[in-house]
Design an enzyme around this catalytic site. Structure first.
Site, mmCIF file in Angstrom:
data_model
loop_
_atom_site.group_PDB
_atom_site.id
_atom_site.type_symbol
_atom_site.label_atom_id
_atom_site.label_comp_id
_atom_site.label_asym_id
_atom_site.label_seq_id
_atom_site.Cartn_x
_atom_site.Cartn_y
_atom_site.Cartn_z
ATOM 1 C CB THR A 129 -0.838 -0.004 1.204
ATOM 2 O OG1 THR A 129 -1.618 1.298 1.309
ATOM 3 C CG2 THR A 129 -0.047 -0.280 2.659
ATOM 4 C CG ASP A 130 -1.145 4.735 -1.124
ATOM 5 O OD1 ASP A 130 -1.623 4.238 -0.182
ATOM 6 O OD2 ASP A 130 -1.804 5.678 -1.652
ATOM 7 C CD GLU A 131 -3.356 3.402 4.172
ATOM 8 O OE1 GLU A 131 -3.303 3.331 5.374
ATOM 9 O OE2 GLU A 131 -4.341 2.911 3.667
ATOM 10 C CE1 TYR A 154 -2.900 -2.810 5.551
ATOM 11 C CE2 TYR A 154 -3.081 -0.344 5.145
ATOM 12 C CZ TYR A 154 -3.075 -1.587 4.719
ATOM 13 O OH TYR A 154 -3.001 -1.802 3.195
ATOM 14 C CE LYS A 158 0.464 -4.850 2.981
ATOM 15 N NZ LYS A 158 0.223 -6.475 2.267
#
Length: 358
Positions: A129-131, A154, A158
């Protein structure tokens, strides 16, 4: 040599879309789907492809089970979607995110390494994810060299799994790629996510909770565009590279909510601003120049072109659930009452999209 590809988490949203895309584009591959079938997994998502895949129920954190699966099916490629992914849940119960996303990814990498041997050309694609990059202000974009600054349990889990994947490339010379995508939308999305969740609430004339001022910005990527990008990375991605995958569709959260209300003919009075989420990132935006330059991919779908059909297809899903409940109970259901613990019949989303597009 036969191509036996393991796709993890394919009973979920993005994984199911990818399985459908992949088996139709590559009918010569044997696709083995591994999914634990947690609350976010739904076998209905795979109905269209059940005769084209081998489904195995299991836990990616169970090393002995995973190692046996690699050997039994002679796995020689992995596309790894399986993950806990809802930020709100990671704030409430962070440990499960570390366990699934970090230990699960590590388990798969180690099983692949032991089965294939060091230096194997077999591809392992880890979907992320870009998060992991944290938050942006009003300008600028995430590139593959942006600092890793996760804000939630989260995104931290990741980011950790990304680093483990790269470590296996450096230490054991595995053929690894990591992809980092922006917010996805499209068929089979679980109703805890923003778009289907707000549609469900609006149909029931319930309040639509919006964090803070609602001005947080997300880059929206249509799931089929994402699937095409992953397919390219799997077949053509340069070993050890990270690829950012974005949609060029930046929208504020409040824009999305108001757009849904507009299309459903509902009043904006249903919007209820609530206390902001802990560690809430302000803006995500991806620069996909690298994947465009190296692999020739760019997003095809504009948010405005498909959001209406997506909304109406989702309405159809809820409408059919209500209709079926009324039939089964012999009673009358007023409005679009939605059973929160009821599985959405996701195949109706696909049917609805085809109907409205045609």
């Amino acid at each position: 040599m036969s191509r036996n590809i393991l796709v993890t988490g394919a009973a979920g949203f993005i994984g199911a879309n990818f399985a459908e895309y992949f088996v139709n584009k590559h009918p010569d591959y044997n696709v083995i789907v591994l999914d634990k079938l947690t609350y976010a997994g739904n076998m209905d998502n795979l109905k269209k492809v059940m005769d084209k895949i081998t489904f195995v129920k299991g836990d990616i954190c169970d090393f002995d089970f995973v190692l046996d699966l690699f050997k039994k099916y002679d796995i020689n490629g992995v596309i790894h979607f399986a993950a806990e992914s809802h930020v709100d849940n990671s704030i409430k119960n962070p440990f499960i995110f570390t366990h699934t996303n970090v230990i699960g990814t590590h388990t798969l990498l180690e099983a692949a390494k032991r089965t294939w041997g060091e230096g194997s050309e077999n591809k392992f694609v880890h979907i992320s994810t870009d998060e992991v990059y944290g938050s942006l202000k009003e300008d600028g974009y995430f590139t593959e060299t942006s600092p890793i600054k996760p804000s939630s349990p989260y995104s931290a889990s990741k980011a950790s799994s990304d680093l483990i994947a790269f470590a296996y490339k450096e230490t054991f010379k595995m053929n690894v790629n990591v992809t980092n995508c922006s917010n996805n939308y499209g068929p089979y999305q679980h109703n805890e996510k923003l778009i289907p969740h707000m549609i469900k609430l609006a149909l029931n004339d319930e309040k639509l909770p919006v964090y803070g001022t609602g001005k947080n910005i997300r880059d929206w990527l249509y799931v089929e565009d994402h699937c095409e990008a992953i397919d390219l990375v799997f077949h053509k991605g340069i070993s050890g590279e990270r690829y950012n995958i974005g949609g060029h569709n930046e929208k504020r959260n409040i824009e999305i909510v108001k757009l849904i209300l507009k299309h459903l003919g509902k009043s904006e009075d249903l919007i209820e601003y609530v206390e902001d989420r802990k560690g809430h990132d302000y803006r995500y935006a991806i620069d996909p120049t690298k994947i465009k330059t190296q692999l020739g991919w760019e997003p095809k779908t504009k948010f405005e072109d498909v959001i209406f059909t997506a909304i109406m297809a989702t309405v159809m899903v809820y409408g059919m659930i209500v209709y079926n409940v009324a039939l089964n109970t012999g009673g009358v259901v007023s409005g679009f009452t939605f059973l929160t613990d009821c599985r959405v019949h996701q195949q109706w989303i696909s049917f609805g999209l085809e109907l409205f597009i045609s």
